[in-house]
Design a protein around this motif. Structure first.
Motif, mmCIF file in Angstrom:
data_model
loop_
_atom_site.group_PDB
_atom_site.id
_atom_site.type_symbol
_atom_site.label_atom_id
_atom_site.label_comp_id
_atom_site.label_asym_id
_atom_site.label_seq_id
_atom_site.Cartn_x
_atom_site.Cartn_y
_atom_site.Cartn_z
ATOM 1 N N GLU A 83 36.517 53.571 42.713
ATOM 2 C CA GLU A 83 36.845 52.340 41.858
ATOM 3 C C GLU A 83 37.144 52.644 40.395
ATOM 4 O O GLU A 83 36.161 52.055 39.591
ATOM 5 N N HIS A 122 30.036 41.337 40.940
ATOM 6 C CA HIS A 122 30.663 40.366 40.027
ATOM 7 C C HIS A 122 30.008 39.199 39.918
ATOM 8 O O HIS A 122 30.292 38.534 39.008
ATOM 9 N N ASP A 175 36.943 44.290 36.500
ATOM 10 C CA ASP A 175 37.881 44.908 36.903
ATOM 11 C C ASP A 175 38.949 45.280 35.743
ATOM 12 O O ASP A 175 39.517 44.159 35.282
ATOM 13 N N ARG A 190 32.778 36.471 39.566
ATOM 14 C CA ARG A 190 33.243 35.774 40.875
ATOM 15 C C ARG A 190 32.121 35.005 41.515
ATOM 16 O O ARG A 190 30.846 35.787 41.679
ATOM 17 N N TRP A 226 38.641 51.466 38.077
ATOM 18 C CA TRP A 226 38.856 50.203 37.351
ATOM 19 C C TRP A 226 37.691 49.439 37.479
ATOM 20 O O TRP A 226 37.663 48.564 36.484
ATOM 21 N N HIS A 227 36.785 49.586 38.209
ATOM 22 C CA HIS A 227 35.465 48.643 38.107
ATOM 23 C C HIS A 227 34.371 48.843 37.108
ATOM 24 O O HIS A 227 33.680 50.074 37.419
HETATM 25 ZN ZN LIG Z 1 35.198 45.151 40.820
#
Ligand SMILES: [Zn+2]
Length: 275
Positions: free
Chosen positions: A204, A148, A155, A115, A206-207
């Motif tokens: 998190e 990111h 993710d 990102r 998922w990260h």
């Molecule tokens: Zn993330």
């Protein structure tokens, strides 16, 4: 795990034990001294660990923001089958991870990856608008402080969408598969359930953060609770100077001189370098 064991496996990191008597000073209050690093093939330099955003070991956090804040990695590429981008090495690793998951009957998908500063700014401001600043800070990074933006974080969630970006993902079969297998592809689960005090972020599952296979395995085996702890242990080891053969020879010669110069000869008693 004993808190009194030698902090860093100095031999494994190629650092002379003579120059790193860490065990004697280890205290239960210093998490870095409880990290046992083994299996990392090469000790990184201090430069690779700090101020080098291109290093796969770069630490980026609220306390360690990117500089410049709008940093953009150079080797971004699309992750196959997605519209997402990661740095070349991390993209290949994520593709292999997702393939391996499929081979193990887990349907996982990449939800987010690189990102930009501007994209992160929009996201963070959205969380602030929805939840207020305090909660937004626990679940999202301000622009210029996100992993990111390094192009090394992704993710991952279930392809079904169930529990995506929620802590319950960690309890799903796919989430458990990810936690158990990420290291084989060079990823770590960056924000563990008990890490908020250190990382500043809620759990998190998922990260994922790419740090390379050797370091991901070494970190998980090290007892480091977070990447912050592991990074600090690597940094500490990188600052311990390994004496060269000529350093050792020079020290030995200077001790021999002292030994034969009365009345100073007693100075060398108890100093075991020359043995
Ligand atoms: Zn993330």
């Amino acid at each position: 795990m004993s808190f009194f064991r030698v902090g860093i496996s100095a031999l494994v990191l190629g650092v002379s034990l003579a120059a790193a008597p860490l065990g004697a000073q280890a205290t239960p209050l210093d998490p870095v001294n409880t990290v046992q690093i083994a299996g990392a093939p090469k000790a990184p330099t201090t430069g690779e660990l700090t101020k080098n955003h291109a290093s796969v070991l770069a630490l980026v956090s609220r306390a360690e923001p990117l500089s410049p804040a709008n940093y953009t990695p150079k080797d971004l590429r699309s992750v196959s089958g997605t519209s997402l981008e990661l740095r070349q090495e991390a993209a290949t690793a994520l593709e292999k991870l997702l393939q391996a998951a499929r081979a193990d009957s887990q349907s996982l998908s990449a939800l987010s990856a690189y990102r930009s500063y501007d994209r992160q700014k929009v996201l963070f401001n959205g969380y602030v608008a929805s939840y207020g600043t305090d909660y937004a800070m626990r679940i999202s990074a301000e622009a210029g402080t996100s992993e990111h933006q390094l192009g090394l974080a992704a993710d991952v969630g279930l392809s079904s969408g169930y529990c995506n970006l929620k802590s319950c993902f960690g309890e799903t079969e796919g989430g458990k598969w990810l936690a158990a297998n990420a290291e084989k592809f060079g990823f770590i689960v960056r924000y563990p359930s008990d890490g908020e005090k250190v990382t500043g972020y809620k759990y998190e599952p998922w990260h994922l953060r790419y740090i390379g296979v050797e370091h991901a395995k070494a970190m998980n085996a090290s007892g480091a609770g977070t990447f912050e702890d592991y990074h600090a242990a690597l940094l500490k080891a990188s600052k311990v100077k390994t004496p060269s053969a000529s350093d050792i020879k020079a020290q030995r010669e200077s001790l021999l001189v002292l030994r034969f110069l009365p009345p100073y000869r007693d100075w060398s008693i108890g100093y075991d370098f020359a043995r």
